[in-house]
Every structure is written in structure tokens, then in C-alpha cells.
Motif scaffolding. Structure first.
Motif, PDB file in Angstrom:
ATOM      1  N   MET A 187      -3.501  10.370  -2.129  1.00  0.00           N
ATOM      2  CA  MET A 187      -3.951   9.075  -1.722  1.00  0.00           C
ATOM      3  C   MET A 187      -5.487   9.627  -0.958  1.00  0.00           C
ATOM      4  O   MET A 187      -5.385  10.498  -0.244  1.00  0.00           O
ATOM      5  CB  MET A 187      -3.096   8.482  -0.384  1.00  0.00           C
ATOM      6  CG  MET A 187      -2.053   7.960  -1.145  1.00  0.00           C
ATOM      7  SD  MET A 187      -2.092   6.342  -2.186  1.00  0.00           S
ATOM      8  CE  MET A 187      -2.726   5.341  -0.969  1.00  0.00           C
ATOM      9  N   ASP A 188      -6.305   8.838  -1.169  1.00  0.00           N
ATOM     10  CA  ASP A 188      -7.567   9.120  -0.501  1.00  0.00           C
ATOM     11  C   ASP A 188      -7.849   7.978   0.505  1.00  0.00           C
ATOM     12  O   ASP A 188      -8.451   6.783   0.225  1.00  0.00           O
ATOM     13  CB  ASP A 188      -9.061   8.993  -1.464  1.00  0.00           C
ATOM     14  CG  ASP A 188     -10.132   9.485  -0.939  1.00  0.00           C
ATOM     15  OD1 ASP A 188     -10.222   9.651   0.270  1.00  0.00           O
ATOM     16  OD2 ASP A 188     -11.100   9.340  -1.442  1.00  0.00           O
ATOM     17  N   GLY A 189      -7.185   8.241   1.673  1.00  0.00           N
ATOM     18  CA  GLY A 189      -7.410   7.082   2.693  1.00  0.00           C
ATOM     19  C   GLY A 189      -6.329   5.823   2.176  1.00  0.00           C
ATOM     20  O   GLY A 189      -5.329   6.250   2.013  1.00  0.00           O
ATOM     21  N   ARG A 190      -6.988   4.696   2.003  1.00  0.00           N
ATOM     22  CA  ARG A 190      -6.178   3.689   1.716  1.00  0.00           C
ATOM     23  C   ARG A 190      -6.247   3.238   0.177  1.00  0.00           C
ATOM     24  O   ARG A 190      -5.584   2.441  -0.454  1.00  0.00           O
ATOM     25  CB  ARG A 190      -6.578   2.443   2.081  1.00  0.00           C
ATOM     26  CG  ARG A 190      -6.034   2.369   3.622  1.00  0.00           C
ATOM     27  CD  ARG A 190      -6.458   0.924   4.403  1.00  0.00           C
ATOM     28  NE  ARG A 190      -7.896   0.955   4.508  1.00  0.00           N
ATOM     29  CZ  ARG A 190      -8.399   0.032   5.076  1.00  0.00           C
ATOM     30  NH1 ARG A 190      -7.826  -0.811   5.803  1.00  0.00           N
ATOM     31  NH2 ARG A 190      -9.960   0.001   5.046  1.00  0.00           N
ATOM     32  N   ARG A 191      -6.789   4.382  -0.659  1.00  0.00           N
ATOM     33  CA  ARG A 191      -7.140   4.425  -2.016  1.00  0.00           C
ATOM     34  C   ARG A 191      -5.978   5.339  -2.987  1.00  0.00           C
ATOM     35  O   ARG A 191      -5.856   6.481  -2.548  1.00  0.00           O
ATOM     36  CB  ARG A 191      -8.641   4.855  -2.541  1.00  0.00           C
ATOM     37  CG  ARG A 191      -8.973   4.815  -4.037  1.00  0.00           C
ATOM     38  CD  ARG A 191     -10.346   5.164  -3.969  1.00  0.00           C
ATOM     39  NE  ARG A 191     -11.187   4.516  -3.824  1.00  0.00           N
ATOM     40  CZ  ARG A 191     -12.668   4.707  -3.794  1.00  0.00           C
ATOM     41  NH1 ARG A 191     -13.046   5.832  -4.503  1.00  0.00           N
ATOM     42  NH2 ARG A 191     -13.234   3.811  -3.432  1.00  0.00           N
ATOM     43  N   VAL A 192      -5.672   4.775  -3.941  1.00  0.00           N
ATOM     44  CA  VAL A 192      -4.641   5.851  -4.804  1.00  0.00           C
ATOM     45  C   VAL A 192      -5.660   6.690  -5.622  1.00  0.00           C
ATOM     46  O   VAL A 192      -6.568   5.860  -6.632  1.00  0.00           O
ATOM     47  CB  VAL A 192      -3.721   4.806  -5.723  1.00  0.00           C
ATOM     48  CG1 VAL A 192      -2.937   5.650  -6.616  1.00  0.00           C
ATOM     49  CG2 VAL A 192      -2.830   3.755  -4.866  1.00  0.00           C
ATOM     50  N   ASP A 193      -5.608   7.748  -5.316  1.00  0.00           N
ATOM     51  CA  ASP A 193      -6.562   8.740  -5.993  1.00  0.00           C
ATOM     52  C   ASP A 193      -5.874   9.459  -7.140  1.00  0.00           C
ATOM     53  O   ASP A 193      -6.773   9.402  -8.178  1.00  0.00           O
ATOM     54  CB  ASP A 193      -7.025   9.960  -5.086  1.00  0.00           C
ATOM     55  CG  ASP A 193      -8.156  10.648  -5.623  1.00  0.00           C
ATOM     56  OD1 ASP A 193      -8.882  10.089  -6.198  1.00  0.00           O
ATOM     57  OD2 ASP A 193      -8.149  11.985  -5.413  1.00  0.00           O
ATOM     58  N   LYS A 194      -4.837   9.845  -7.203  1.00  0.00           N
ATOM     59  CA  LYS A 194      -3.988  10.522  -8.365  1.00  0.00           C
ATOM     60  C   LYS A 194      -2.698   9.889  -8.585  1.00  0.00           C
ATOM     61  O   LYS A 194      -1.835   9.811  -7.689  1.00  0.00           O
ATOM     62  CB  LYS A 194      -3.802  11.950  -8.280  1.00  0.00           C
ATOM     63  CG  LYS A 194      -5.461  12.783  -7.998  1.00  0.00           C
ATOM     64  CD  LYS A 194      -6.172  12.720  -9.395  1.00  0.00           C
ATOM     65  CE  LYS A 194      -7.521  13.532  -9.262  1.00  0.00           C
ATOM     66  NZ  LYS A 194      -8.272  13.355 -10.491  1.00  0.00           N
ATOM     67  N   LEU A 219       0.773  -1.109   0.140  1.00  0.00           N
ATOM     68  CA  LEU A 219      -0.027  -0.005  -0.055  1.00  0.00           C
ATOM     69  C   LEU A 219       0.880   1.406   0.087  1.00  0.00           C
ATOM     70  O   LEU A 219       1.630   1.591   0.869  1.00  0.00           O
ATOM     71  CB  LEU A 219      -0.851  -0.081   1.326  1.00  0.00           C
ATOM     72  CG  LEU A 219      -1.952   1.055   1.558  1.00  0.00           C
ATOM     73  CD1 LEU A 219      -2.997   0.729   0.210  1.00  0.00           C
ATOM     74  CD2 LEU A 219      -2.587   1.062   2.573  1.00  0.00           C
ATOM     75  N   PRO A 220       0.847   2.015  -0.905  1.00  0.00           N
ATOM     76  CA  PRO A 220       1.657   3.200  -1.101  1.00  0.00           C
ATOM     77  C   PRO A 220       1.293   4.436  -0.413  1.00  0.00           C
ATOM     78  O   PRO A 220       0.213   4.819  -0.134  1.00  0.00           O
ATOM     79  CB  PRO A 220       1.650   3.379  -2.713  1.00  0.00           C
ATOM     80  CG  PRO A 220       0.226   3.209  -3.139  1.00  0.00           C
ATOM     81  CD  PRO A 220      -0.074   1.870  -2.296  1.00  0.00           C
ATOM     82  N   GLN A 221       2.441   5.135  -0.117  1.00  0.00           N
ATOM     83  CA  GLN A 221       2.173   6.508   0.280  1.00  0.00           C
ATOM     84  C   GLN A 221       2.490   7.524  -0.705  1.00  0.00           C
ATOM     85  O   GLN A 221       2.965   7.215  -1.678  1.00  0.00           O
ATOM     86  CB  GLN A 221       3.338   6.746   1.516  1.00  0.00           C
ATOM     87  CG  GLN A 221       2.908   5.822   2.744  1.00  0.00           C
ATOM     88  CD  GLN A 221       4.154   6.088   3.896  1.00  0.00           C
ATOM     89  OE1 GLN A 221       4.966   6.712   3.712  1.00  0.00           O
ATOM     90  NE2 GLN A 221       3.591   5.639   5.119  1.00  0.00           N
ATOM     91  N   GLU A 222       2.043   8.838  -0.698  1.00  0.00           N
ATOM     92  CA  GLU A 222       2.391   9.909  -1.450  1.00  0.00           C
ATOM     93  C   GLU A 222       3.766  10.017  -1.584  1.00  0.00           C
ATOM     94  O   GLU A 222       4.772  10.210  -0.939  1.00  0.00           O
ATOM     95  CB  GLU A 222       1.658  11.188  -1.084  1.00  0.00           C
ATOM     96  CG  GLU A 222       0.193  11.169  -0.987  1.00  0.00           C
ATOM     97  CD  GLU A 222      -0.458  12.540  -0.327  1.00  0.00           C
ATOM     98  OE1 GLU A 222       0.466  13.412  -0.431  1.00  0.00           O
ATOM     99  OE2 GLU A 222      -1.672  12.598  -0.426  1.00  0.00           O
ATOM    100  N   GLY A 223       4.094  10.158  -3.102  1.00  0.00           N
ATOM    101  CA  GLY A 223       5.523  10.226  -3.290  1.00  0.00           C
ATOM    102  C   GLY A 223       6.313   8.847  -3.876  1.00  0.00           C
ATOM    103  O   GLY A 223       7.148   8.829  -4.617  1.00  0.00           O
ATOM    104  N   ALA A 224       5.517   7.741  -3.615  1.00  0.00           N
ATOM    105  CA  ALA A 224       6.088   6.356  -4.005  1.00  0.00           C
ATOM    106  C   ALA A 224       5.878   6.373  -5.450  1.00  0.00           C
ATOM    107  O   ALA A 224       5.142   6.714  -6.216  1.00  0.00           O
ATOM    108  CB  ALA A 224       5.070   5.471  -3.570  1.00  0.00           C
ATOM    109  N   ALA A 225       7.011   5.792  -6.158  1.00  0.00           N
ATOM    110  CA  ALA A 225       7.158   5.915  -7.555  1.00  0.00           C
ATOM    111  C   ALA A 225       7.968   4.751  -7.950  1.00  0.00           C
ATOM    112  O   ALA A 225       8.561   4.098  -7.522  1.00  0.00           O
ATOM    113  CB  ALA A 225       7.838   7.149  -7.962  1.00  0.00           C
ATOM    114  N   PHE A 226       7.888   4.469  -9.445  1.00  0.00           N
ATOM    115  CA  PHE A 226       8.565   3.312 -10.150  1.00  0.00           C
ATOM    116  C   PHE A 226       8.555   3.677 -11.689  1.00  0.00           C
ATOM    117  O   PHE A 226       7.916   4.478 -11.830  1.00  0.00           O
ATOM    118  CB  PHE A 226       8.082   1.799  -9.804  1.00  0.00           C
ATOM    119  CG  PHE A 226       6.718   1.820 -10.303  1.00  0.00           C
ATOM    120  CD1 PHE A 226       6.478   1.421 -11.825  1.00  0.00           C
ATOM    121  CD2 PHE A 226       5.714   2.169  -9.627  1.00  0.00           C
ATOM    122  CE1 PHE A 226       5.298   1.248 -12.112  1.00  0.00           C
ATOM    123  CE2 PHE A 226       4.273   1.916 -10.317  1.00  0.00           C
ATOM    124  CZ  PHE A 226       4.008   1.496 -11.454  1.00  0.00           C
TER     125      PHE A 226
END
Length: 439
Positions: free
Chosen positions: A415-422, A396-403
Motif C-alpha cells: 500500500m502507498d498510503g491509501r492507494r493500492v500499489d501492488k 480500504l484494504p490493508q496489506e494482506g487483504a485477499a479474496f
């Protein structure tokens, strides 16, 4: 002046051109258009379809004609025009030994050049421009030629099939040789030519996407579903009705997992307006139940014949994981339309000035793949951009997680709670290699 000899050579070159045009036009003609022309009374189109149905026999017929024309043109031009040109060169003072060879060579070179231009390139260019029309014109003559040369055609056809069998080929083409990529290419070409509008192309692409998606990829997920709790008191049910903008809602026993059917809000609202305090259980209707792994087209058939145009989608454990309505299927074809709090249309993918994309996590992954021009595995278990992020990050990612993948950099920006929003998608930056030091 050898007018007769020149006329014969020109005639042979023209016949060669007709054969070359017939070969490419019949092979390139689209069967669907030929069938349409045949249904409208074109006998040439019917003959062209029969020729295309047996390519081995047809190609043998064309090759026999082209080979014979080539032999006749070379022999006749060399024996007649070559000899006359040699005599003229001798009269001009060229030695007899050199004049005969030079005259023959010049005539053969000239005939070869004319044959390539008039007998090959121009006819084939014309055949590519209007294959169906030209195939209908030349098909009767090719059918007649195949009957006249039937013994030679049979020998060439059976010989080529025998060699193909020795090479491990059946000699028959695959009946299902039209791929999704070819259909998309044809549609894109039609859009470029102005035959269809861009919106029509997008809808055709949507229909093709719908056929490839499971129900899970097109349903409204449970987290976004408004539902009526049958265990609530009447005031709570009335408040739920006032807050929703849907005309039908799932009816559940305490939790969404325990769905028992569907309630038409208009029926329940009418009872409230009449001053009654209705029992919601009396308004529950049976709804079709779909498994999340079922195909979207199969789901469409179920909804078409259902009494209530809302299906409950369940997982392998029987718990409700979402709902499916005709609007969900229409969104897949016409494109998902999402509105923000101000009532304005909020697109799933927004291209920014620097060439990057701001992508909603709920964006279908195949639509994102089309935008980015990337190819995803056919057996992928995710169906949205957010699912793709979770699949790649394995957590479950946090804001800023990237690949980085497939030439793009994917970064979670909201992030919208535990949902990836943008998600921010930009071109991956390849680090430059240092040039080696010169000793």
C-alpha cells in the motif's frame, strides 16, 4: 466395359462437387476481400457479392442443383451400372434373385462413397482454404444457373421465408454480426500465420480498448498531476517549474479543484531566463474541459482541434479530477510505459516463476483481464486493478487483504498510503474433498 455409364456418373459427381464448393466458398468468403477484388476489376467477385447479398435465392439455387444431381446419379447408376453388375454376378453363379439386389446395392454404396469424398468433402475443404478466389471462379456459373432455374428458385425461396416467418424469424441476418471477439480472433489468427507482428496485434487491441473506455479510465489522475498554484509567490512558481519534467501544466487557484487553464512552461521559462519576474496569470491559456464520463474517442476529437493539447477533466461537481493529453491516449494504444527511479522501464504486470503475477494497482482492468483470460461485467464502475480490489473488498484494504474470484486469488501486497500499489494474483487453490468412508 460400361465406359460411357462410368463417365456419366463421374461427371455428375464432379458437378455435385462444384455446387458444394460454390455453396461454401460464397458463404465463407469475406465481403471486404471480395470488394477489394471487385475494385481491382474482378467481375467474378462482383457477382459473388451479389449472390451473397441474397443468401436465400443463392442457397435455393445450389440446393436445386445438388438435389437434381443426386437423383440423376442414383437413378442412372442403379439402372445401368447396377444392372450390369447384377448380370456379371449371375454369370459368376450367384442366384438371379440375389444378384440383382446385390448388384444394385453395391453400385449405390460405391457411388455414395465417391460422392461424399469427391462431391462433398474435398470441394468443401478447398472452399475453406481459398473462399474468395473460388467464389469468384464459380459465381458466374451459379448466376447463370439461378436464371435458368428462376421459377423453382423463386418457389423454394418464398416457401422457406414463409416457414421462417411462422417460426418467428425474419429470414434476414443481423447486419452488425461482427463482434469484438471475432475481430480479436481474426487478429490472433493473422499473428499466428505471421501476417502481423505481435506488437501490431497489441496495438490493434489497444485501439479497440480505447473505443470502449471513458475518459476517466485513460486520464492522468489528479494525484499524479503537477500543477502551478497562481497564488504562490514567484520564487515558489520558479521552483515548481524547475522540479517538473512537463512542458504544460494546469494553472489553479489555491487547490487543484479550482483550475483556470493551462500554462506552457516554455513561455514562462523564457521570461525567467530573460531576467524578468513574470506574473503566471498572464501566461494562462484556455484549455478544453472534458467530463470524466465522456468517451475516449470523443476526447480524441476534442484534443485534435484544441489550441492547447491538454484537457482538464472534471467530475459532475465541476472539480478537476485529472488531465488528458495525447500521450495518455497513445499509452492506451501502444501500452503504458512507466519508469522507475533509475530510469528503467517498469511493466504493469510481471509474471513470476510460479505462474503468479505481480500487478501494479494502476494497471487498466481490461488489460489485466486479457492477461488472466477472465471476463468482467460490462457495466463495472472501476477501471484499474486497484479499483477492482476496492470494489470486491468494499473497504480500504490493508496489506494482506485477499479474496478469490473467477479462479484467481487477489492479494494486496503493498500500500502507498491509501492507494493500492501492488497486487499478487495467483491461481485459486480449490480444497480437495475427502473421499467417503466405505462401510
Amino acid at each position: 466395359m460400361p465406359v460411357f455409364e462410368i463417365a456419366v456418373v463421374v461427371l455428375l459427381v464432379l458437378i455435385n462437387g462444384v455446387l458444394a464448393m460454390a455453396e461454401l466458398s460464397v458463404v465463407s468468403a469475406r465481403p471486404a476481400r471480395l470488394r477489394s477484388m471487385a475494385d481491382n476489376g474482378s467481375s467474378g467477385a462482383r457477382i459473388a457479392l451479389s449472390l451473397a447479398a441474397d443468401p436465400g435465392r443463392f442457397l435455393s439455387t445450389v440446393q436445386i442443383g445438388i438435389t437434381l444431381i443426386g437423383i440423376l446419379a442414383g437413378a442412372f447408376s442403379g439402372a445401368t451400372l447396377g444392372g450390369r453388375l447384377g448380370e456379371w454376378l449371375r454369370d459368376m453363379g450367384v442366384s438371379p434373385g440375389l444378384a440383382d439386389g446385390l448388384g444394385y446395392s453395391l453400385v449405390v454404396a460405391a457411388i455414395t462413397y465417391i460422392s461424399l469424398i469427391i462431391g462433398e468433402l474435398i470441394p468443401k475443404r478447398l472452399a475453406l482454404q481459398s473462399p474468395e478466389r473460388l467464389a469468384s471462379l464459380v459465381a458466374p456459373g451459379m448466376m447463370l444457373l439461378s436464371r435458368v432455374a428462376a421459377p423453382a428458385v423463386w418457389l423454394l425461396d418464398i416457401s422457406s421465408r414463409g416457414i421462417l416467418r411462422l417460426l418467428g424469424e425474419s429470414g434476414k441476418g443481423d447486419d452488425s454480426n461482427v463482434t469484438d471477439e471475432e475481430i480479436r480472433a481474426i487478429v490472433a489468427e493473422a499473428e499466428t500465420a505471421g501476417v502481423i507482428d505481435p506488437e501490431e496485434r497489441r496495438m490493434i487491441a489497444g485501439v479497440m480498448r480505447l473505443a470502449d473506455r471513458p475518459v476517466r479510465a485513460v486520464m492522468t489522475p489528479r494525484t499524479d498531476v503537477d500543477w502551478i498554484d497562481l497564488t504562490d509567490d514567484p520564487d515558489a512558481v520558479r521552483q515548481t517549474i524547475r522540479e517538473t519534467h512537463h512542458t504544460r501544466m494546469p494553472a489553479c487557484e489555491g487547490t487543484p479543484e479550482e483550475s483556470v487553464g493551462v500554462i506552457d512552461i516554455r513561455d514562462l521559462l523564457e521570461a525567467y531566463l530573460d531576467g524578468e519576474t513574470p506574473d503566471p496569470r498572464q501566461f494562462v491559456k484556455q484549455a478544453p474541459v472534458l467530463v470524466e464520463t465522456a468517451g475516449a474517442l470523443d476526447a480524441m476529437k476534442v484534443l485534435r482541434h484544441a489550441e492547447t493539447p491538454l484537457a482538464l477533466v472534471v467530475d459532475e461537481y465541476g472539480s478537476m479530477v485529472g488531465i488528458l493529453t495525447p500521450a495518455d491516449l497513445l499509452d492506451t494504444i501502444a501500452g503504458t510505459v512507466v519508469f522507475d527511479e533509475g530510469g528503467q522501464v517498469k511493466p504493469d504486470v510481471v509474471e513470476r516463476a510460479d505462474g503468479s503475477y505481480l500487478v501494479a494497482g494502476s494497471t487498466p482492468i481490461d488489460e489485466l483481464a486479457d492477461v488472466l483470460a477472465i471476463r468482467l461485467p460490462q457495466d463495472s464502475s472501476f477501471h484499474t486493478a486497484a479499483g477492482f480490489m476496492l470494489h470486491e473488498l468494499k473497504r480500504l484494504p490493508q496489506e494482506g487483504a485477499a479474496f478469490e474470484a473467477m479462479g484467481w486469488r487477489f492479494e494486496v501486497v503493498d500500500m502507498d498510503g491509501r492507494r493500492v500499489d501492488k497486487i499478487l494474483v495467483a491461481r485459486a487453490v480449490t480444497p480437495r474433498r475427502r473421499a467417503p468412508l466405505m462401510g
